[in-house]
Design an enzyme around this catalytic site. Structure first.
Site, PDB file in Angstrom:
ATOM      1  N   HIS A  72      44.944  46.126  48.576  1.00 39.20           N
ATOM      2  CA  HIS A  72      44.808  45.510  47.250  1.00 39.20           C
ATOM      3  C   HIS A  72      43.567  44.628  47.219  1.00 39.20           C
ATOM      4  O   HIS A  72      43.429  43.720  48.025  1.00 39.20           O
ATOM      5  CB  HIS A  72      46.051  44.680  46.907  1.00 39.20           C
ATOM      6  CG  HIS A  72      47.192  45.504  46.410  1.00 39.20           C
ATOM      7  ND1 HIS A  72      48.112  45.040  45.504  1.00 39.20           N
ATOM      8  CD2 HIS A  72      47.547  46.786  46.683  1.00 39.20           C
ATOM      9  CE1 HIS A  72      48.990  45.993  45.236  1.00 39.20           C
ATOM     10  NE2 HIS A  72      48.678  47.060  45.951  1.00 39.20           N
ATOM     11  N   TYR A 201      51.415  37.739  39.018  1.00 43.40           N
ATOM     12  CA  TYR A 201      52.091  36.446  39.139  1.00 43.40           C
ATOM     13  C   TYR A 201      52.115  35.848  37.729  1.00 43.40           C
ATOM     14  O   TYR A 201      51.052  35.603  37.148  1.00 43.40           O
ATOM     15  CB  TYR A 201      51.324  35.508  40.070  1.00 43.40           C
ATOM     16  CG  TYR A 201      51.371  35.894  41.537  1.00 43.40           C
ATOM     17  CD1 TYR A 201      52.321  35.333  42.396  1.00 43.40           C
ATOM     18  CD2 TYR A 201      50.464  36.800  42.079  1.00 43.40           C
ATOM     19  CE1 TYR A 201      52.360  35.663  43.754  1.00 43.40           C
ATOM     20  CE2 TYR A 201      50.496  37.135  43.430  1.00 43.40           C
ATOM     21  CZ  TYR A 201      51.452  36.566  44.259  1.00 43.40           C
ATOM     22  OH  TYR A 201      51.487  36.889  45.595  1.00 43.40           O
ATOM     23  N   PRO A 293      57.684  31.305  49.028  1.00 47.77           N
ATOM     24  CA  PRO A 293      57.084  32.650  49.132  1.00 47.77           C
ATOM     25  C   PRO A 293      55.882  32.898  48.213  1.00 47.77           C
ATOM     26  O   PRO A 293      55.229  33.940  48.353  1.00 47.77           O
ATOM     27  CB  PRO A 293      58.233  33.589  48.757  1.00 47.77           C
ATOM     28  CG  PRO A 293      59.162  32.753  47.952  1.00 47.77           C
ATOM     29  CD  PRO A 293      59.034  31.348  48.451  1.00 47.77           C
ATOM     30  N   LYS A 297      52.806  33.734  52.444  1.00 46.04           N
ATOM     31  CA  LYS A 297      52.182  33.283  53.699  1.00 46.04           C
ATOM     32  C   LYS A 297      53.123  33.300  54.913  1.00 46.04           C
ATOM     33  O   LYS A 297      52.675  33.123  56.044  1.00 46.04           O
ATOM     34  CB  LYS A 297      51.632  31.861  53.524  1.00 46.04           C
ATOM     35  CG  LYS A 297      50.443  31.786  52.572  1.00 46.04           C
ATOM     36  CD  LYS A 297      49.242  32.513  53.149  1.00 46.04           C
ATOM     37  CE  LYS A 297      48.127  32.675  52.176  1.00 46.04           C
ATOM     38  NZ  LYS A 297      47.428  33.959  52.284  1.00 46.04           N
ATOM     39  N   TYR A 385      44.225  33.109  49.424  1.00 46.37           N
ATOM     40  CA  TYR A 385      45.155  34.228  49.265  1.00 46.37           C
ATOM     41  C   TYR A 385      44.907  35.296  50.329  1.00 46.37           C
ATOM     42  O   TYR A 385      45.853  35.832  50.915  1.00 46.37           O
ATOM     43  CB  TYR A 385      45.023  34.819  47.852  1.00 46.37           C
ATOM     44  CG  TYR A 385      46.156  35.758  47.503  1.00 46.37           C
ATOM     45  CD1 TYR A 385      47.334  35.287  46.946  1.00 46.37           C
ATOM     46  CD2 TYR A 385      46.050  37.132  47.749  1.00 46.37           C
ATOM     47  CE1 TYR A 385      48.382  36.145  46.643  1.00 46.37           C
ATOM     48  CE2 TYR A 385      47.100  37.992  47.448  1.00 46.37           C
ATOM     49  CZ  TYR A 385      48.263  37.489  46.890  1.00 46.37           C
ATOM     50  OH  TYR A 385      49.307  38.348  46.604  1.00 46.37           O
TER      51      TYR A 385
HETATM   52  C1  PHB Z   1      56.855  40.682  47.938  1.00 47.55           C
HETATM   53  O1  PHB Z   1      56.309  41.790  47.790  1.00 47.55           O
HETATM   54  O2  PHB Z   1      58.030  40.582  48.295  1.00 47.55           O
HETATM   55  C2  PHB Z   1      56.037  39.465  47.673  1.00 47.55           C
HETATM   56  C3  PHB Z   1      54.700  39.605  47.343  1.00 47.55           C
HETATM   57  C4  PHB Z   1      53.948  38.493  47.085  1.00 47.55           C
HETATM   58  C5  PHB Z   1      54.506  37.236  47.168  1.00 47.55           C
HETATM   59  C6  PHB Z   1      55.840  37.083  47.522  1.00 47.55           C
HETATM   60  C7  PHB Z   1      56.610  38.204  47.773  1.00 47.55           C
HETATM   61  O3  PHB Z   1      53.745  36.159  46.889  1.00 47.55           O
END
Ligand code: PHB
Ligand code: APR
Length: 394
Positions: A72, A201, A293, A297, A385
């Site tokens: 990505h 997000y 989450p 990280k 990130y």
């Molecule tokens: C996930 O794919 O479970 C996931 C992805 C990004 C995040 C948290 C969880 O920031």
């Protein structure tokens, strides 16, 4: 039984350490209290930093992550009903992340360990660590009703947040820092096509939402819910309806629904225990720290701890140098605190906090507006990130 390094816990941290030590010719035994199936049933975030991919490469377990993981180059921030792309590649000079489930990382590590014939004791009961402040540390455990003892040079505490290693450090030798957030994430895993090619997000007045994925046919979605919420309050149809409300019209139109393969609620917490070493006992991964989450990280930090620990043990056995051992805790904690800061900041920016009201939401919107329109602010987000380097320099 005797080994050089006794590893407690066969999660991603313990398994990765075992594999890296094996590559360096260092002997290790892993003691795990659960079964292999239980370990593989846990579903966690799935975004791997380059630092983590590099360590999987070094451990010789990255073939499937390279073949099946999705590279990505960016992700979207959604606020005030509009999506804004954060171009990770352009902002960081070429870095990207790999979307590949943590469960699959664990499976690859388990397979490699089994193929190399390395010892993992699963279903070990009453695991205890002893004498790590002296020259002869040892681990005891019960298996099939029999007590066993494992003598070793070092103990690696990779046994997660609820493990025995951190709990065995004498009171007073440990300082802990903690923040518990007033909400959790309700997660759904489903065999439906992701709403978009990249992650979204979303900051909305109904609360945070995240659209992630495991593959082009399997999606992982999350909704912010109050800490008091219970799984039994939600049906999968209610989940899809609420997720739709938190998306922009284009993503909503792309939202495919279906039965949940898994549905769970996880609390959000920031936690750090300092230091990460006591004599011959080293904490790594969730045993020493937890991040919320947002930004994914957790696994990446566990991997970098393990990278430092592997180097420390390799220096000790190959060069008789204790430098890596003596600096382990400080080196880890520097990267840990930076990731703690980032995860706390990203969480604070994206979620509805009941106590801050409308003013709090306006502040978030102003910061998000600044973030996506200022190249330097976007760069700071992107560089955290994709993951900070393991060596920061001075
Ligand atoms: C996930 O794919 O479970 C996931 C992805 C990004 C995040 C948290 C969880 O920031
Ligand atoms: N004895 C032996 N094993 C134990 C004990 C014990 N007393 N207590 C816990 N364990 C095992 C758990 O059953 C688990 O398999 O230790 C393992 C710890 O694994 P994780 O919790 O996955 O922690 P870690 O390997 O540090 O992985 C960090 O996982 O929790 C996520 O978000 C986190 O992504 C991060 C990653």
């Amino acid at each position: 039984m005797r080994t050089q390094v006794a590893i407690i816990g066969a999660g991603p941290a313990g398994l990765l350490l075992g594999q890296l030590l094996h590559k360096s010719g260092i002997d290790a035994v892993i003691i795990e209290q659960r079964s292999p199936d239980y370990v593989l049933s846990r579903i966690r975030a799935g975004v791997l930093e380059q630092v983590c991919m590099d360590l999987l490469d070094k451990a010789g377990v990255s073939a499937r992550a390279h073949a099946e993981g999705l590279p990505h180059d960016g992700f979207d921030l959604l606020f005030k009903g509009e999506r804004h792309r954060i171009d990770l590649q352009a902002l960081t000079g070429g870095s990207r992340v790999t979307v590949y489930g943590q469960t699959e990382v664990t499976r690859d590590l388990m397979d490699a360990r089994a193929a190399a014939g390395l010892v993992t004791v699963y279903d070990a009961q009453n695991v205890a660590v002893h004498d790590f402040d002296g020259a002869h540390p040892r681990v005891t455990y019960e298996k099939d009703g029999q007590m066993h003892e494992l003598a070793c040079d070092f103990i690696a505490g990779c046994d997660g947040f609820h493990g025995v290693c951190r709990a065995s450090v004498p009171e007073g030798a440990l300082h802990t820092y903690e923040r518990v957030y007033p909400f959790g994430w309700l997660g759904v895993l489903a065999d439906v096509k992701p709403v978009a090619h990249e992650l979204i997000y979303a900051n909305t007045e109904r609360g945070f939402a995240l659209c992630s994925m495991r593959s082009n046919t399997r999606s992982r979605y999350y909704l912010q819910v109050p800490t008091t919420d219970k799984l039994e309050n939600w049906t999968i149809d209610q989940f899809w309806t609420e997720l739709g409300h938190r998306l922009d019209p284009e993503a909503r139109a792309n939202l495919e629904t279906g039965p949940a393969l898994e549905m769970s609620i996880a609390p959000l917490r920031s936690f750090v225990a300092e230091p990460m070493r006591f004599g011959s006992l080293f904490l790594a991964g969730d045993a020493a720290h937890i991040v919320p989450p947002t930004g994914a990280k957790g696994l990446n930090l566990a991997a970098s701890d393990v990278g430092y620990l592997w180097n420390a043990f390799a220096d000790f056995y190959n060069d008789r140098s204790r430098a890596g051992i003596d600096t382990y805790s400080d080196r880890c904690l520097r990267r840990v605190w930076r990731a703690e800061r980032f995860s706390w900041w990203f969480t604070s920016l994206m979620h509805r906090f009941p106590e801050t009201g409308e003013f709090g939401q306006k502040m978030q919107e102003a910061e998000l507006d600044y973030l996506v329109h200022s190249r330097s602010a976007s760069t700071a987000l992107a560089e955290n990130y994709v993951g900070l380097p393991m060596d920061f320099g001075t």
